[in-house]
Design a protein around this motif. Structure first.
Motif, PDB file in Angstrom:
ATOM      1  N   HIS A  34      32.268  84.709 -18.715  1.00 43.37           N
ATOM      2  CA  HIS A  34      32.458  84.960 -17.282  1.00 43.37           C
ATOM      3  C   HIS A  34      31.695  83.888 -16.517  1.00 43.37           C
ATOM      4  O   HIS A  34      30.515  83.653 -16.771  1.00 43.37           O
ATOM      5  N   ALA A  35      32.394  83.212 -15.600  1.00 48.47           N
ATOM      6  CA  ALA A  35      31.769  82.148 -14.811  1.00 48.47           C
ATOM      7  C   ALA A  35      32.060  82.342 -13.329  1.00 48.47           C
ATOM      8  O   ALA A  35      33.104  82.879 -12.953  1.00 48.47           O
ATOM      9  N   SER A  36      31.129  81.899 -12.501  1.00 48.56           N
ATOM     10  CA  SER A  36      31.271  81.939 -11.045  1.00 48.56           C
ATOM     11  C   SER A  36      30.306  80.912 -10.470  1.00 48.56           C
ATOM     12  O   SER A  36      29.361  80.497 -11.139  1.00 48.56           O
ATOM     13  N   PHE A  37      30.541  80.512  -9.208  1.00 45.69           N
ATOM     14  CA  PHE A  37      29.595  79.582  -8.576  1.00 45.69           C
ATOM     15  C   PHE A  37      28.224  80.239  -8.427  1.00 45.69           C
ATOM     16  O   PHE A  37      27.207  79.568  -8.355  1.00 45.69           O
ATOM     17  N   ASN A  38      28.182  81.550  -8.397  1.00 46.32           N
ATOM     18  CA  ASN A  38      26.962  82.303  -8.114  1.00 46.32           C
ATOM     19  C   ASN A  38      26.358  82.828  -9.414  1.00 46.32           C
ATOM     20  O   ASN A  38      26.871  83.770 -10.015  1.00 46.32           O
ATOM     21  N   GLY A  39      25.263  82.202  -9.843  1.00 48.17           N
ATOM     22  CA  GLY A  39      24.618  82.601 -11.089  1.00 48.17           C
ATOM     23  C   GLY A  39      24.094  84.023 -11.069  1.00 48.17           C
ATOM     24  O   GLY A  39      24.153  84.730 -12.078  1.00 48.17           O
ATOM     25  N   GLU A  40      23.588  84.485  -9.928  1.00 47.02           N
ATOM     26  CA  GLU A  40      23.106  85.864  -9.828  1.00 47.02           C
ATOM     27  C   GLU A  40      24.258  86.849  -9.975  1.00 47.02           C
ATOM     28  O   GLU A  40      24.124  87.895 -10.606  1.00 47.02           O
ATOM     29  N   LEU A  41      25.418  86.491  -9.389  1.00 50.73           N
ATOM     30  CA  LEU A  41      26.580  87.373  -9.455  1.00 50.73           C
ATOM     31  C   LEU A  41      27.062  87.557 -10.887  1.00 50.73           C
ATOM     32  O   LEU A  41      27.364  88.681 -11.304  1.00 50.73           O
ATOM     33  N   VAL A  42      27.118  86.484 -11.671  1.00 49.08           N
ATOM     34  CA  VAL A  42      27.600  86.633 -13.046  1.00 49.08           C
ATOM     35  C   VAL A  42      26.660  87.516 -13.854  1.00 49.08           C
ATOM     36  O   VAL A  42      27.106  88.325 -14.678  1.00 49.08           O
ATOM     37  N   ASN A  43      25.357  87.403 -13.616  1.00 52.04           N
ATOM     38  CA  ASN A  43      24.410  88.268 -14.311  1.00 52.04           C
ATOM     39  C   ASN A  43      24.563  89.722 -13.884  1.00 52.04           C
ATOM     40  O   ASN A  43      24.513  90.631 -14.712  1.00 52.04           O
ATOM     41  N   GLU A  44      24.758  89.948 -12.581  1.00 49.73           N
ATOM     42  CA  GLU A  44      24.979  91.316 -12.092  1.00 49.73           C
ATOM     43  C   GLU A  44      26.246  91.909 -12.702  1.00 49.73           C
ATOM     44  O   GLU A  44      26.272  93.079 -13.100  1.00 49.73           O
ATOM     45  N   ASN A  45      27.306  91.099 -12.781  1.00 47.79           N
ATOM     46  CA  ASN A  45      28.556  91.584 -13.362  1.00 47.79           C
ATOM     47  C   ASN A  45      28.386  91.891 -14.854  1.00 47.79           C
ATOM     48  O   ASN A  45      28.939  92.870 -15.361  1.00 47.79           O
ATOM     49  N   SER A  46      27.630  91.057 -15.541  1.00 46.34           N
ATOM     50  CA  SER A  46      27.370  91.277 -16.957  1.00 46.34           C
ATOM     51  C   SER A  46      26.646  92.606 -17.167  1.00 46.34           C
ATOM     52  O   SER A  46      27.002  93.387 -18.055  1.00 46.34           O
ATOM     53  N   VAL A  47      25.649  92.871 -16.345  1.00 44.97           N
ATOM     54  CA  VAL A  47      24.918  94.139 -16.425  1.00 44.97           C
ATOM     55  C   VAL A  47      25.844  95.307 -16.100  1.00 44.97           C
ATOM     56  O   VAL A  47      25.794  96.355 -16.751  1.00 44.97           O
ATOM     57  N   ALA A  48      26.718  95.120 -15.106  1.00 46.78           N
ATOM     58  CA  ALA A  48      27.660  96.185 -14.725  1.00 46.78           C
ATOM     59  C   ALA A  48      28.621  96.515 -15.861  1.00 46.78           C
ATOM     60  O   ALA A  48      28.969  97.682 -16.076  1.00 46.78           O
ATOM     61  N   VAL A  49      29.061  95.497 -16.606  1.00 50.25           N
ATOM     62  CA  VAL A  49      29.926  95.743 -17.771  1.00 50.25           C
ATOM     63  C   VAL A  49      29.167  96.560 -18.807  1.00 50.25           C
ATOM     64  O   VAL A  49      29.674  97.565 -19.330  1.00 50.25           O
ATOM     65  N   LYS A  50      27.929  96.158 -19.102  1.00 52.90           N
ATOM     66  CA  LYS A  50      27.127  96.891 -20.086  1.00 52.90           C
ATOM     67  C   LYS A  50      26.874  98.327 -19.623  1.00 52.90           C
ATOM     68  O   LYS A  50      26.946  99.260 -20.421  1.00 52.90           O
ATOM     69  N   ASP A  51      26.583  98.493 -18.324  1.00 55.35           N
ATOM     70  CA  ASP A  51      26.345  99.838 -17.787  1.00 55.35           C
ATOM     71  C   ASP A  51      27.589 100.713 -17.933  1.00 55.35           C
ATOM     72  O   ASP A  51      27.504 101.889 -18.282  1.00 55.35           O
ATOM     73  N   THR A  52      28.767 100.119 -17.661  1.00 51.61           N
ATOM     74  CA  THR A  52      30.023 100.859 -17.816  1.00 51.61           C
ATOM     75  C   THR A  52      30.210 101.286 -19.265  1.00 51.61           C
ATOM     76  O   THR A  52      30.564 102.438 -19.552  1.00 51.61           O
ATOM     77  N   MET A  53      29.954 100.364 -20.181  1.00 51.20           N
ATOM     78  CA  MET A  53      30.136 100.654 -21.604  1.00 51.20           C
ATOM     79  C   MET A  53      29.107 101.644 -22.140  1.00 51.20           C
ATOM     80  O   MET A  53      29.304 102.225 -23.207  1.00 51.20           O
ATOM     81  N   SER A  54      28.021 101.837 -21.399  1.00 51.26           N
ATOM     82  CA  SER A  54      26.967 102.761 -21.824  1.00 51.26           C
ATOM     83  C   SER A  54      27.138 104.167 -21.263  1.00 51.26           C
ATOM     84  O   SER A  54      26.374 105.064 -21.625  1.00 51.26           O
ATOM     85  N   THR A  55      28.114 104.365 -20.385  1.00 50.44           N
ATOM     86  CA  THR A  55      28.307 105.693 -19.798  1.00 50.44           C
ATOM     87  C   THR A  55      28.796 106.671 -20.863  1.00 50.44           C
ATOM     88  O   THR A  55      29.441 106.289 -21.843  1.00 50.44           O
ATOM     89  N   GLU A  56      28.502 107.944 -20.635  1.00 52.47           N
ATOM     90  CA  GLU A  56      28.894 108.980 -21.596  1.00 52.47           C
ATOM     91  C   GLU A  56      30.410 109.074 -21.782  1.00 52.47           C
ATOM     92  O   GLU A  56      30.890 109.132 -22.926  1.00 52.47           O
ATOM     93  N   PRO A  57      31.208 109.063 -20.693  1.00 51.28           N
ATOM     94  CA  PRO A  57      32.666 109.133 -20.889  1.00 51.28           C
ATOM     95  C   PRO A  57      33.227 107.938 -21.672  1.00 51.28           C
ATOM     96  O   PRO A  57      34.101 108.103 -22.519  1.00 51.28           O
TER      97      PRO A  57
END
Length: 198
Positions: A34-57
């Motif tokens: 995943h790439a974007s001009f905004n380095g902080e955004l790509v890290n936030e998105n990466s964490v959001a993917v992991k958080d989604t995959m960690s949910t109970e459902p």
């Protein structure tokens, strides 16, 4: 090319949900960059993917484990052999490939806003990001027609239309030259031919 104004859930759907769904589809074996001009955004998105995959459902349907030894914001891997690398679009991308050589869907290179909005006003900047496809992004695909660039998005709609007509980005399954612009911004959103939608 997905062409919608800011605030229309483009990143949520084409980055976070797409990657989480791709991991589910492959049992955690997919590899994404995943790439974007905004380095902080790509890290936030990466964490959001992991958080989604960690949910109970999610885990109830797809019990994919993220490795403890490789679990950073910008790089994480699954116990099943997949993973995600998140990098600024202008920086080096090494040591990781999007997709695998196994055939079928195995991951993707997902680019979200490769240019700063103000930079999209300048042709030299637009040319630079297009040439980056050939010099960097393309070399990070495991196979050119599998795991190819899934999403190239710009915030400035009239420049996205310009890009759609000129760039050589592969869309869909790696077929160059079949770009489309999908409007979502109401009556003033340009169509592929550049005219305002009615």
């Amino acid at each position: 090319i997905i062409n919608v104004p800011p605030g229309y859930t483009k990143t949520e759907e084409t980055v976070i949900a797409l990657i989480a769904r791709g991991m589910a589809k492959t049992g955690g074996k997919a590899k994404f960059i995943h790439a974007s001009f905004n380095g902080e955004l790509v890290n936030e998105n990466s964490v959001a993917v992991k958080d989604t995959m960690s949910t109970e459902p999610y885990r109830a349907m797809w019990p994919i484990d993220i490795r403890d030894d490789i679990d950073a914001k910008g790089l994480w891997k699954t116990a099943q052999g997949g993973g995600m690398l998140a990098k600024p679009a202008g920086g080096p991308i090494t040591g990781f490939r999007a997709g695998t050589m196994d055939g079928g869907f195995t991951g993707a290179l997902v680019i979200d806003d490769p240019l700063k909005p103000d930079d999209a006003l300048f042709e030299v900047k637009r040319k630079a990001v297009n040439s980056r496809w050939h010099s960097t992004f393309k070399s990070r695909l495991a196979v050119e027609d599998v795991g190819s660039a899934s999403s190239f998005e710009l915030r400035l709609r009239h420049h996205a239309v310009h890009q759609a007509q000129r760039n050589q980005f592969a869309c869909g399954h790696g077929v160059a030259g079949e770009q489309q612009v999908f409007g979502g911004g109401g009556a003033d959103a340009p169509r592929q031919d550049g005219r305002a939608a009615r």
